[in-house]
Design an enzyme around this catalytic site. Structure first.
Site, mmCIF file in Angstrom:
data_model
loop_
_atom_site.group_PDB
_atom_site.id
_atom_site.type_symbol
_atom_site.label_atom_id
_atom_site.label_comp_id
_atom_site.label_asym_id
_atom_site.label_seq_id
_atom_site.Cartn_x
_atom_site.Cartn_y
_atom_site.Cartn_z
ATOM 1 N N CYS A 400 0.844 -1.220 0.000
ATOM 2 C CA CYS A 400 0.000 0.000 0.000
ATOM 3 C C CYS A 400 0.866 1.252 0.000
ATOM 4 C CB CYS A 400 -0.958 0.017 1.187
ATOM 5 S SG CYS A 400 -2.099 -1.375 1.178
ATOM 6 N N ALA A 401 1.987 1.170 -0.701
ATOM 7 C CA ALA A 401 2.878 2.335 -0.815
ATOM 8 C C ALA A 401 3.359 2.387 -2.267
ATOM 9 C CB ALA A 401 4.041 2.210 0.157
#
Ligand SMILES: Cc1ncc(COP(=O)(O)O)c(C=O)c1O
Length: 492
Positions: A400-401
């Site tokens: 999630c980056a």
């Protein structure tokens, strides 16, 4: 808990065989011995070759197991549980007192100032979305407030600002010094153009590398240019003590499930004025003083943003986790985690074809989160292999980056191992040995990609049996790994 070996072939029950010497023979204490017992530290999991081993949970950055003390506190609380706030019954009043006392304990744990609010939320994502809705608009023009954020952030500390405020995303540099200079320049530019930033949103520790920018410099830069600072504490709070009062940080968000209290509560703590003036996060009962068909008088204080029935058990659990972490000597935590991390990094880097990911060359005091790649192996395959052949749980993907992984050249993802207060040194040794075996011998089982997920071909591992969960799991037993694939979002 003691140092332990992980061999057993008996299904169910405890697997740890103590190898600790008798106290009289003991030399220096092992700095990698777990600091606190966690629920499930001795859970057995099946391997593809039919053996069972104790699960090695090196994915605590994603979600951490409950501390035993937290689970005990929850068990103590359940018989007292009843409706809160408006209930006149005795247990309602006890539950209300427990909820409000937990709120205070959580605020105290992070050094909340007397005038700060502590809101009970679901998690860090919830906390940051809540705050994003309270960032004041430009008083002159009514335009959304300006927020500065770096591209190293987890999506939870990026997307809410982009959706609800006027967000600028800064591409950081390759060193801490460079990145700090960019942050300072951008804040100064904003102030100079008459459209100052009102908020700097920054991670307390990267969920990809465990690294961080120096907090005092960030706070100083933000305040110098009239901005507040919110710290995404999802990866910081489980590892390091932080005090809002001492650091000057204006807002802090964190998650109970990453802080050894996986009962659905998180927290947002910080300055009251924005929160009291902001649009109530959820519209509903509990957030209002008075409602007429055409008019609503909203509460201020925590109630304003906590409409609906609150998560009392989650708050009690989070407060218990805070209490347990607060009782630990911070130097001991740092030493334990530092020893585990150093062993992880040096062990992995000693293996051919393995590289450890870094954001900043000069970052100091990273927390126990280590991301790596194995050249020639898809990260999803590495993770599947570690699970199927070694009983080790890690995370693979882009964590999630996406902006950060893209900038660093890891669009195909990577593998992340993370450690915490319940991790034992032997778990790290197992991981390093397993990665070495992968590189030297290759995987022994057959793997394939099904619906975008690496799985074992004809996976023989059974679903867990022998508990009340068997019935629930049986509904998925025919192909639970396939179900897992279906449930996985694309964003990994
Ligand atoms: C740095 C960071 N921020 C925010 C989040 C989001 O946390 P949650 O899923 O608990 O809302 C995570 C979760 O991995 C994280 O690591």
């Amino acid at each position: 808990m003691t140092a332990a070996t992980d061999t057993t072939t008996t299904p169910g029950g405890s697997a740890r065989t103590s190898t600790a010497p008798a106290p009289a023979e003991r030399a220096a204490p092992d700095p990698t011995a777990p600091l606190l017992p966690v629920v499930g530290h001795d859970t057995l999991v099946p391997l593809v070759d039919g053996r069972q081993v104790t699960y090695s949970n090196l994915d605590v950055a994603a979600s951490a197991p409950a501390l035993e003390s937290v689970a005990e506190r929850v068990a103590e609380t359940l018989p007292l549980y009843a409706s809160v706030h408006r209930g006149a019954g005795y247990l309602s009043q006890v539950s209300t007192a427990l909820y409000e006392a937990s709120r205070r304990a959580i605020g105290d744990f992070v050094g909340a100032r007397a005038e700060d609010l502590t809101l009970i939320t679901r998690n860090t994502t919830d906390s940051l979305n809540l705050l994003a809705g309270c960032v004041p608009a430009d008083p002159a023009t009514g335009a959304p407030g300006r927020v500065l954020v770096l591209d190293v952030e987890h999506h939870a500390n990026l997307l809410p600002w982009q959706r609800l405020t006027d967000a600028t995303v800064l591409t950081g540099g390759t060193t801490v010094a460079d990145t700090l200079a960019q942050v300072r320049d951008e804040l100064a530019d904003g102030a100079g153009t008459g459209r100052p930033y009102v908020l700097l949103a920054v991670t307390g520790a990267s969920n990809v590398t465990g690294e961080s920018l120096p907090l005092a410099d960030l706070v100083g830069a933000a305040h110098e240019h009239g901005a507040r600072i919110v710290l995404d504490g999802a990866q910081l709070v489980p590892h390091r003590r932080i005090s809002l009062a001492d650091s000057g940080v204006d807002y802090l968000a964190f998650s109970g499930h990453k802080t050894y209290a996986p009962y659905g509560a998180g927290a947002l703590i910080g300055r009251r004025d924005w929160l009291d003036a902001g649009t109530p996060y959820l519209a509903g009962g509990g957030a209002v003083r008075r409602v007429r068909t055409g008019e609503t008088d909203w509460h201020d204080g925590p109630a304003r943003h906590e409409a609906g029935s609150p998560n009392v058990i989650g708050a009690v659990a989070l407060a218990a986790a805070c209490e347990a972490l607060a009782a630990l000597d911070p130097d001991l935590v740092r030493a334990h985690e530092g020893a585990l991390r150093r062993r992880l990094v040096s062990g992995l880097e000693s293996i051919d074809r393995v590289s450890v990911v870094r954001v900043w060359d000069d970052a100091v005091d990273p927390v126990g989160v280590v991301t790596f790649t194995v050249a020639g192996y898809d990260p999803g395959l590495v993770a599947a292999y570690l699970s199927a052949e070694h009983g080790i749980g890690v995370r693979d993907g882009r964590f999630c980056a996406h902006p950060l992984l893209g900038r660093l050249g890891f669009d195909a993802g990577a593998v992340r191992a993370s450690v915490g207060v319940g991790t034992a040194g032997e778990e790290v040794e197992r991981l390093v040995a397993a990665v070495r075996t992968l590189v030297t011998d290759g995987p022994q089982a057959q793997y394939d990609v099904v619906d975008g997920l690496w799985v074992v071909v004809d996976d023989p591992r059974p679903v867990p049996e022998g508990s009340g969960l068997a019935g629930l799991l049986a509904t998925a037993a025919a192909g639970y790994l396939a179900d897992v694939a279906v449930c996985l979002p694309d964003e990994v």
